[in-house]
Design a protein around this motif. Structure first.
Motif, PDB file in Angstrom:
ATOM      1  N   LYS A  32       0.801  -1.229   0.000  1.00  8.41           N
ATOM      2  CA  LYS A  32       0.000   0.000   0.000  1.00  8.41           C
ATOM      3  C   LYS A  32       0.832   1.275   0.000  1.00  8.41           C
ATOM      4  O   LYS A  32       0.324   2.325  -0.364  1.00  8.41           O
ATOM      5  CB  LYS A  32      -0.922   0.031   1.227  1.00  8.41           C
ATOM      6  N   GLY A  33       2.094   1.212   0.469  1.00  8.94           N
ATOM      7  CA  GLY A  33       2.870   2.441   0.494  1.00  8.94           C
ATOM      8  C   GLY A  33       4.232   2.301   1.133  1.00  8.94           C
ATOM      9  O   GLY A  33       4.673   1.218   1.519  1.00  8.94           O
ATOM     10  N   PHE A  34       4.875   3.453   1.268  1.00  6.31           N
ATOM     11  CA  PHE A  34       6.207   3.594   1.852  1.00  6.31           C
ATOM     12  C   PHE A  34       6.024   4.155   3.254  1.00  6.31           C
ATOM     13  O   PHE A  34       5.308   5.146   3.443  1.00  6.31           O
ATOM     14  CB  PHE A  34       7.016   4.568   0.989  1.00  6.31           C
ATOM     15  N   GLU A  35       6.672   3.545   4.246  1.00  9.80           N
ATOM     16  CA  GLU A  35       6.515   3.999   5.626  1.00  9.80           C
ATOM     17  C   GLU A  35       7.870   4.126   6.302  1.00  9.80           C
ATOM     18  O   GLU A  35       8.767   3.313   6.070  1.00  9.80           O
ATOM     19  CB  GLU A  35       5.671   3.015   6.424  1.00  9.80           C
ATOM     20  N   TYR A  55       7.696  11.214  -7.898  1.00  6.26           N
ATOM     21  CA  TYR A  55       9.016  10.789  -8.345  1.00  6.26           C
ATOM     22  C   TYR A  55       9.821  10.248  -7.177  1.00  6.26           C
ATOM     23  O   TYR A  55       9.636  10.659  -6.035  1.00  6.26           O
ATOM     24  CB  TYR A  55       9.813  11.956  -8.955  1.00  6.26           C
ATOM     25  N   ILE A  56      10.763   9.366  -7.488  1.00  6.03           N
ATOM     26  CA  ILE A  56      11.785   8.928  -6.546  1.00  6.03           C
ATOM     27  C   ILE A  56      13.104   9.396  -7.137  1.00  6.03           C
ATOM     28  O   ILE A  56      13.467   9.013  -8.249  1.00  6.03           O
ATOM     29  CB  ILE A  56      11.753   7.406  -6.352  1.00  6.03           C
ATOM     30  N   ILE A  57      13.814  10.239  -6.391  1.00  2.19           N
ATOM     31  CA  ILE A  57      15.012  10.903  -6.888  1.00  2.19           C
ATOM     32  C   ILE A  57      16.219  10.344  -6.147  1.00  2.19           C
ATOM     33  O   ILE A  57      16.298  10.433  -4.923  1.00  2.19           O
ATOM     34  CB  ILE A  57      14.911  12.424  -6.673  1.00  2.19           C
ATOM     35  N   ALA A  58      17.158   9.786  -6.873  1.00  2.89           N
ATOM     36  CA  ALA A  58      18.357   9.193  -6.275  1.00  2.89           C
ATOM     37  C   ALA A  58      19.556  10.109  -6.481  1.00  2.89           C
ATOM     38  O   ALA A  58      19.773  10.615  -7.579  1.00  2.89           O
ATOM     39  CB  ALA A  58      18.645   7.831  -6.898  1.00  2.89           C
ATOM     40  N   SER A  59      20.313  10.306  -5.425  1.00  2.00           N
ATOM     41  CA  SER A  59      21.572  11.035  -5.504  1.00  2.00           C
ATOM     42  C   SER A  59      22.672  10.004  -5.740  1.00  2.00           C
ATOM     43  O   SER A  59      23.033   9.264  -4.839  1.00  2.00           O
ATOM     44  CB  SER A  59      21.809  11.794  -4.207  1.00  2.00           C
ATOM     45  N   TYR A  70      18.317   9.400  -0.985  1.00  2.00           N
ATOM     46  CA  TYR A  70      17.293   9.463  -2.021  1.00  2.00           C
ATOM     47  C   TYR A  70      16.102  10.204  -1.466  1.00  2.00           C
ATOM     48  O   TYR A  70      15.930  10.339  -0.261  1.00  2.00           O
ATOM     49  CB  TYR A  70      16.897   8.073  -2.523  1.00  2.00           C
ATOM     50  N   ALA A  71      15.283  10.714  -2.369  1.00  2.00           N
ATOM     51  CA  ALA A  71      14.135  11.522  -1.978  1.00  2.00           C
ATOM     52  C   ALA A  71      12.882  10.987  -2.650  1.00  2.00           C
ATOM     53  O   ALA A  71      12.940  10.453  -3.759  1.00  2.00           O
ATOM     54  CB  ALA A  71      14.352  12.981  -2.364  1.00  2.00           C
ATOM     55  N   ILE A  72      11.770  11.155  -1.962  1.00  2.00           N
ATOM     56  CA  ILE A  72      10.465  10.796  -2.511  1.00  2.00           C
ATOM     57  C   ILE A  72       9.672  12.082  -2.652  1.00  2.00           C
ATOM     58  O   ILE A  72       9.389  12.747  -1.651  1.00  2.00           O
ATOM     59  CB  ILE A  72       9.730   9.791  -1.614  1.00  2.00           C
ATOM     60  N   GLN A  73       9.366  12.448  -3.885  1.00  2.00           N
ATOM     61  CA  GLN A  73       8.592  13.645  -4.154  1.00  2.00           C
ATOM     62  C   GLN A  73       7.131  13.249  -4.294  1.00  2.00           C
ATOM     63  O   GLN A  73       6.790  12.408  -5.130  1.00  2.00           O
ATOM     64  CB  GLN A  73       9.089  14.331  -5.422  1.00  2.00           C
ATOM     65  N   THR A  74       6.279  13.849  -3.471  1.00  2.00           N
ATOM     66  CA  THR A  74       4.863  13.522  -3.505  1.00  2.00           C
ATOM     67  C   THR A  74       4.096  14.543  -4.338  1.00  2.00           C
ATOM     68  O   THR A  74       4.611  15.610  -4.668  1.00  2.00           O
ATOM     69  CB  THR A  74       4.281  13.470  -2.083  1.00  2.00           C
ATOM     70  N   LYS A  75       2.864  14.215  -4.650  1.00  2.00           N
ATOM     71  CA  LYS A  75       2.047  15.096  -5.474  1.00  2.00           C
ATOM     72  C   LYS A  75       1.587  16.341  -4.716  1.00  2.00           C
ATOM     73  O   LYS A  75       1.469  17.404  -5.297  1.00  2.00           O
ATOM     74  CB  LYS A  75       0.838  14.329  -5.994  1.00  2.00           C
ATOM     75  N   ARG A  76       1.333  16.216  -3.406  1.00  2.00           N
ATOM     76  CA  ARG A  76       0.803  17.349  -2.650  1.00  2.00           C
ATOM     77  C   ARG A  76       1.669  17.798  -1.482  1.00  2.00           C
ATOM     78  O   ARG A  76       1.654  18.966  -1.134  1.00  2.00           O
ATOM     79  CB  ARG A  76      -0.574  16.996  -2.101  1.00  2.00           C
ATOM     80  N   ASN A  77       2.426  16.911  -0.849  1.00  2.00           N
ATOM     81  CA  ASN A  77       3.065  17.248   0.421  1.00  2.00           C
ATOM     82  C   ASN A  77       4.558  17.504   0.352  1.00  2.00           C
ATOM     83  O   ASN A  77       5.225  17.539   1.372  1.00  2.00           O
ATOM     84  CB  ASN A  77       2.791  16.131   1.441  1.00  2.00           C
ATOM     85  N   ARG A  95      10.447  -0.408  -7.041  1.00  2.00           N
ATOM     86  CA  ARG A  95      10.217  -0.500  -8.483  1.00  2.00           C
ATOM     87  C   ARG A  95       8.986  -1.331  -8.817  1.00  2.00           C
ATOM     88  O   ARG A  95       8.373  -1.164  -9.867  1.00  2.00           O
ATOM     89  CB  ARG A  95      11.462  -1.086  -9.151  1.00  2.00           C
ATOM     90  N   GLU A  96       8.586  -2.224  -7.911  1.00  2.00           N
ATOM     91  CA  GLU A  96       7.387  -3.026  -8.147  1.00  2.00           C
ATOM     92  C   GLU A  96       6.115  -2.189  -8.092  1.00  2.00           C
ATOM     93  O   GLU A  96       5.114  -2.531  -8.701  1.00  2.00           O
ATOM     94  CB  GLU A  96       7.292  -4.143  -7.117  1.00  2.00           C
ATOM     95  N   TYR A  97       6.144  -1.077  -7.344  1.00  2.00           N
ATOM     96  CA  TYR A  97       4.945  -0.274  -7.115  1.00  2.00           C
ATOM     97  C   TYR A  97       4.979   1.089  -7.799  1.00  2.00           C
ATOM     98  O   TYR A  97       3.941   1.709  -7.981  1.00  2.00           O
ATOM     99  CB  TYR A  97       4.740  -0.072  -5.617  1.00  2.00           C
ATOM    100  N   VAL A  98       6.158   1.558  -8.167  1.00  2.00           N
ATOM    101  CA  VAL A  98       6.302   2.859  -8.827  1.00  2.00           C
ATOM    102  C   VAL A  98       6.792   2.620 -10.240  1.00  2.00           C
ATOM    103  O   VAL A  98       7.659   1.767 -10.473  1.00  2.00           O
ATOM    104  CB  VAL A  98       7.312   3.748  -8.057  1.00  2.00           C
ATOM    105  N   ASN A  99       6.266   3.360 -11.176  1.00  2.00           N
ATOM    106  CA  ASN A  99       6.683   3.262 -12.573  1.00  2.00           C
ATOM    107  C   ASN A  99       8.187   3.558 -12.659  1.00  2.00           C
ATOM    108  O   ASN A  99       8.648   4.587 -12.163  1.00  2.00           O
ATOM    109  CB  ASN A  99       5.893   4.272 -13.405  1.00  2.00           C
ATOM    110  N   PRO A 100       8.984   2.689 -13.276  1.00  2.00           N
ATOM    111  CA  PRO A 100      10.432   2.932 -13.370  1.00  2.00           C
ATOM    112  C   PRO A 100      10.795   4.244 -14.075  1.00  2.00           C
ATOM    113  O   PRO A 100      11.873   4.778 -13.860  1.00  2.00           O
ATOM    114  CB  PRO A 100      10.954   1.729 -14.160  1.00  2.00           C
ATOM    115  N   ASP A 101       9.891   4.784 -14.901  1.00  2.00           N
ATOM    116  CA  ASP A 101      10.142   6.078 -15.536  1.00  2.00           C
ATOM    117  C   ASP A 101      10.108   7.220 -14.524  1.00  2.00           C
ATOM    118  O   ASP A 101      10.622   8.300 -14.787  1.00  2.00           O
ATOM    119  CB  ASP A 101       9.119   6.351 -16.634  1.00  2.00           C
TER     120      ASP A 101
END
Length: 123
Positions: A32-35, A55-59, A70-77, A95-101
């Protein structure tokens, strides 16, 4: 006690949240999500449903040999920054839950300098 949003857990790993003051805890990746759960204070937790992840942004450093954070960019928060013991294992689980693009690499130091110079020259 905090109630998890996940019904099935794929990965639990020690991690650090870099939201303000660094907090140590564990990352839980499930269906269901990342915690993120803080080790010291149970009231300090972060739950991000997969539908909310933009997006998931990797340094990436040393041509992919080392991923310090790494950072997780959300749509609203906004953006949440984390680091963990084995980030490649975390990316494989996400990668199983987020589009690799939508899993991208952050800009490097020279890329930021080039972008700044181009914007100054265009003005």
């Amino acid at each position: 006690m905090v109630q998890s949003i996940n019904t099935k857990v794929d990965l639990v790993i020690d991690a650090t949240s870099h939201l303000g003051v660094s907090a140590y805890g564990q990352i839980m990746i499930g269906d269901k999500g990342f915690e993120f759960f803080n080790k010291r204070d149970a009231r300090k937790f972060i739950q991000i449903p997969w539908e909310e992840v933009e997006y998931i942004i990797a340094s990436v450093m040393f041509k992919g040999k080392w991923i310090p954070r790494y950072a997780i960019q959300t749509k609203r928060n906004g953006t949440y920054t984390f680091s963990s013991k084995d980030p490649k294992k975390v990316f494989r689980a996400m990668r199983e839950y987020v589009n690799p693009d939508h899993m991208v690499q952050s800009l490097g130091f020279l890329d930021i300098i080039k972008r700044g110079l181009k914007s100054k020259l265009n003005k």
